[in-house]
Structure formats: structure tokens, C-alpha cells
Design an enzyme around this catalytic site. Sequence first.
Site, PDB file in Angstrom:
ATOM      1  CD  GLU A 275       0.402  13.305   1.494  1.00 16.09           C
ATOM      2  OE1 GLU A 275       0.619  12.108   1.789  1.00 16.09           O
ATOM      3  OE2 GLU A 275       1.307  14.097   1.217  1.00 16.09           O
ATOM      4  NE  ARG A 314      -7.467  -2.970  -0.215  1.00 18.89           N
ATOM      5  CZ  ARG A 314      -7.944  -3.311   0.948  1.00 18.89           C
ATOM      6  NH1 ARG A 314      -9.103  -3.935   1.030  1.00 18.89           N
ATOM      7  NH2 ARG A 314      -7.295  -3.034   2.052  1.00 18.89           N
ATOM      8  CB  CYS A 346      -4.790 -21.184 -13.019  1.00 14.88           C
ATOM      9  SG  CYS A 346      -5.941 -21.262 -14.381  1.00 14.88           S
ATOM     10  CD  GLU A 347      -1.636 -17.234  -8.543  1.00 14.28           C
ATOM     11  OE1 GLU A 347      -1.425 -17.139  -7.315  1.00 14.28           O
ATOM     12  OE2 GLU A 347      -1.059 -16.579  -9.401  1.00 14.28           O
ATOM     13  CE1 TYR A 375      -4.019   2.934  -2.295  1.00 12.41           C
ATOM     14  CE2 TYR A 375      -5.643   2.758  -0.546  1.00 12.41           C
ATOM     15  CZ  TYR A 375      -4.582   3.408  -1.119  1.00 12.41           C
ATOM     16  OH  TYR A 375      -4.090   4.541  -0.526  1.00 12.41           O
TER      17      TYR A 375
HETATM   18  N1  LLP Z   1       0.104   9.585   1.469  1.00 12.47           N
HETATM   19  C1  LLP Z   1       1.112   8.713   1.302  1.00 12.47           C
HETATM   20  C2  LLP Z   1       2.490   9.215   1.313  1.00 12.47           C
HETATM   21  C3  LLP Z   1       0.828   7.342   1.123  1.00 12.47           C
HETATM   22  O1  LLP Z   1       1.845   6.494   0.971  1.00 12.47           O
HETATM   23  C4  LLP Z   1      -0.515   6.893   1.122  1.00 12.47           C
HETATM   24  C5  LLP Z   1      -0.841   5.486   0.917  1.00 12.47           C
HETATM   25  C6  LLP Z   1      -1.535   7.843   1.287  1.00 12.47           C
HETATM   26  C7  LLP Z   1      -1.185   9.174   1.466  1.00 12.47           C
HETATM   27  C8  LLP Z   1      -2.978   7.484   1.277  1.00 12.47           C
HETATM   28  O2  LLP Z   1      -3.318   6.631   2.311  1.00 12.47           O
HETATM   29  P1  LLP Z   1      -4.857   6.251   2.575  1.00 12.47           P
HETATM   30  O3  LLP Z   1      -5.552   7.508   3.051  1.00 12.47           O
HETATM   31  O4  LLP Z   1      -5.412   5.751   1.311  1.00 12.47           O
HETATM   32  O5  LLP Z   1      -4.787   5.215   3.617  1.00 12.47           O
HETATM   33  N2  LLP Z   1      -2.823  -0.898  -1.439  1.00 12.47           N
HETATM   34  C9  LLP Z   1      -3.060  -0.844  -0.016  1.00 12.47           C
HETATM   35  C10 LLP Z   1      -2.898   0.547   0.554  1.00 12.47           C
HETATM   36  C11 LLP Z   1      -1.565   1.196   0.264  1.00 12.47           C
HETATM   37  C12 LLP Z   1      -1.410   2.568   0.823  1.00 12.47           C
HETATM   38  C13 LLP Z   1      -0.164   3.203   0.320  1.00 12.47           C
HETATM   39  N3  LLP Z   1       0.046   4.566   0.716  1.00 12.47           N
HETATM   40  C14 LLP Z   1      -4.446  -1.439   0.279  1.00 12.47           C
HETATM   41  O6  LLP Z   1      -5.133  -1.853  -0.648  1.00 12.47           O
HETATM   42  O7  LLP Z   1      -4.843  -1.506   1.427  1.00 12.47           O
END
Ligand code: LLP
Length: 422
Positions: A275, A314, A346-347, A375
Site C-alpha cells: 500500500e 507538513r 496569521c500564525e 500529503y
Molecule cells: N497503509 C496504511 C494503512 C496507512 O496508514 C498509510 C499511511 C499508508 C498505507 C501509506 O503510507 P506511505 O506509503 O504513504 O508512507 N500525513 C503524513 C503521512 C501519514 C501517513 C498515514 N498512513 C505526512 O505528511 O507525512
Amino acid sequence: MDHFLYKDGVLHAEDVALTEIAAAVGTPFYVYSTATLTRHFQLFDDALAGMDHLVCYAMKAASNQAILKTLGDLGAGMDVVSGGEYARAKAAGIPGDRIVFSGVGKTADEIRAALTGGIRQFNVESEPEMQVISRVAVELDVTAPITIRVNPDVDAKTHAKIATGKSENKFGIPISRAREVYAMAAALPNIEIVGIDVHIGSQLTQLAPFEAAYTKVAEVVEQLRADGHNIRRLDLGGGLGIPYTRSNETPPLPSEYGAMVKRVLGHLDCEIEIEPGRLIVGNAGLLVSSVIYVKQGEDREFLILDAAMNDLIRPAMYEAHHDIVPVLEPAAGQEQTKYDIVGPVCESGDTFAKGRDMARLASDDLVAFRSAGAYGAVMSSEYNSRPLIPEVLVNGSDFAVIRARPTFDEMINRDTIPMWLA
Ligand code: LLP
């Protein structure tokens, strides 16, 4: 490698100059490269070649219909975590048997929609959720395919806010209780156990934590099989990190990850699902912004951009680093300076970078945030009543707006006045 390079002194997305897109859509905007998306999907697909596998793109990273369709046409499945994401995947033409449903709090309505529209599997995160899936499946007179997400209690060695595989995290069931919970699942009506699931975090820059988790999963699979469960699918989650700085980061490549998966799990002869989100789309997207003002502070200069924390959260949320580069390539030997790069919100938290070395810039100059594809747009908001910014997709020498910038009226007209104020 990506497809954002300087050509004739101007940063391009594939064959399109960012100055051309900026002139057409205004700033700020997100821009994605089809070639990079395709390449990154292919890297994962190739890494698992020789094993029965499905790459389920974690669409939480960027969920625009055009991105989903691009990946879906290549054969990608989708990992969804909400009813909204499930609906987006279906709207992009992804067949139900290529959609896996993750997430710690799936509601009965979300489960019903997925069972009605078709689903490859639910990745179950708790006993009560399992019972609801069984109840809804009985109501609909269908069988619900499930895996159970185990929490292996492994330190992913990433930012605390995006680590998910330690026992203190809300995710999965403790791996020590796997046999007990699988026995419960096997006893529930209209549930079919198809495999096991694990995901330990995001932006992992080493293979060791994955390997530690997968080794524990392999042990548990042997036990579960001995208990009589048909474990034929391993969902290994996402999480492989990307280089956010050009210079000093070298996270493992998908090929190295794939080789480790084969070594640690190949003997189980299971179908593999992964995933990935960030690695597919992170370096396939830029945020392009204009300088509004260069402001002289007491002891520093501020570069005030028209992008802000509401557009890219981020840095404020995870202390994340994004390389920020001028769209017009600085001439060799051009004077460098240090800027605090900030947005207009404004932060004080609306700060993208402090003391960043850059070529000298002036009002109206364009800059690009690298590695902003994952993200970025999906986590944006309209804080300070700043409308969501457009998304653009490039394909060779073509570009298209794939989400338009709402007008102020469109933004305001989503509010309604109650009758007592009318
Ligand atoms: N599968 C599940 C169950 C997940 O919770 C996530 C990410 C992924 C796959 C995908 O993960 P990736 O390959 O993208 O690392 N907003 C944060 C990242 C949050 C990730 C949440 N879960 C950021 O901007 O770094």
C-alpha cells in the site's frame, strides 16, 4: 529521479515550463507529473515481479480523480480509509476487487457501501469492527473477505506522528493476540479470512523495521495456518520513505524492499499486497508559489509567499523539510542569501523554512516546493478563507487543470444562513 528539471533556465514539469502553467492558472498551485507517477508505480510492480502481487496505491496521499485514473489504468489497486475514498476510487473506475479498505474506525455505513459496491478485503483493526462487518454482511446476505491488521510492536524509526506499529499506537490488534482474534473471526457468520495485514508507519528510511515486522508476521502466519486458517494473502502496508533533500538522504529503493519481501516472506507462497502512497506520488508533485514580498526583519529576511500552511501543512505539522527552489534557474555565481520562508497566514507556525540558503529573489518571482505530491493537496484547508488551490497534471507537453481554484463566491456559498437570520 523525477521529471522536474531546468530546461533553458526554467524549471519544467516534463516538457511544460512552470512559468506557462503559472500564467494560465495563477499561483499557488500543485502540479503532478504523469511520467513520474507511472515510473514509481512500475518500480513497485517490478520489485515484486515473480510473486503474485497487487500494488494498492494508498490514495490518502493524493486522491484527485486524474491521479487515481492514471494509476488505475496501469493496473493499480487502491487502499482506501473512508467512505469518501471508496467513492472516489469507484468514481475513477477502479473495480471493487482491486480496492482494500483500511482504517481504524470503519462505520457500518462505510462497510455497507463497500460490500454493496464490491471490495477485495477489509483490513480489520478490532474485534468490535469485525462484529459489525459480520452483521452487515449477514444483512446483505454476502460474504465479507477480511484480513486482520496485527500490530507487531516494532519501532518504525520515523516521526512520532506517523509511526503506527508500536503497542501504544491505536492501530491493529496486538500480534500476541492474533490467534485468539483469528479464532473469533472464524466463528463469525459471513466472514471469510483471506490473509493478514501489517503497516508500521510512514516515511521509513531503513529496511530493518520492515524486516523485523515481516519476520514476526511470518511466524504468526505459520501458527495461524496450523490453527486451520486459510492465510493466502499478505498485506504489507506502505511506508517506504522518499528523499526530501537531494543531498544526504538515501532511503531504500523499491527493488531492495522487494528483494527483502521475497527473502523474508517468499516461502509462505502468499499473494502479496502493498500500500505505498508517498513513494508513488511524493516526488511526482510540486507546489508552485509566488513571492509576495521580501521583508527585512530585525536580524533576518523573510520571503513571504502566496502559499501558506493551509496549502501545505507538513512543515508546521511534522517539522517536515521541503526543498524550495526558484523556478528561474539562478545564474552561476548569483548572490546567495538566507531567508525565513513563510506564508501570509496569521500564525508564526506558518513557516516553511528557516535560514534557508537561496538565490536572491524579488516580488513576483516563482518558487517550487519539491516532494510536495504526497500529503500536500489532500491535507490542505481553507483556513484564513484561502480557497483550495488548483491541481494540474502534466503529461509530456500537455497539461490540464484537474481541480480548479474555487471562486470566493463558491467558497462562501457553501455556507447557509439559518431561517432565524434570513
Ligand atoms: N497503509 C496504511 C494503512 C496507512 O496508514 C498509510 C499511511 C499508508 C498505507 C501509506 O503510507 P506511505 O506509503 O504513504 O508512507 N500525513 C503524513 C503521512 C501519514 C501517513 C498515514 N498512513 C505526512 O505528511 O507525512
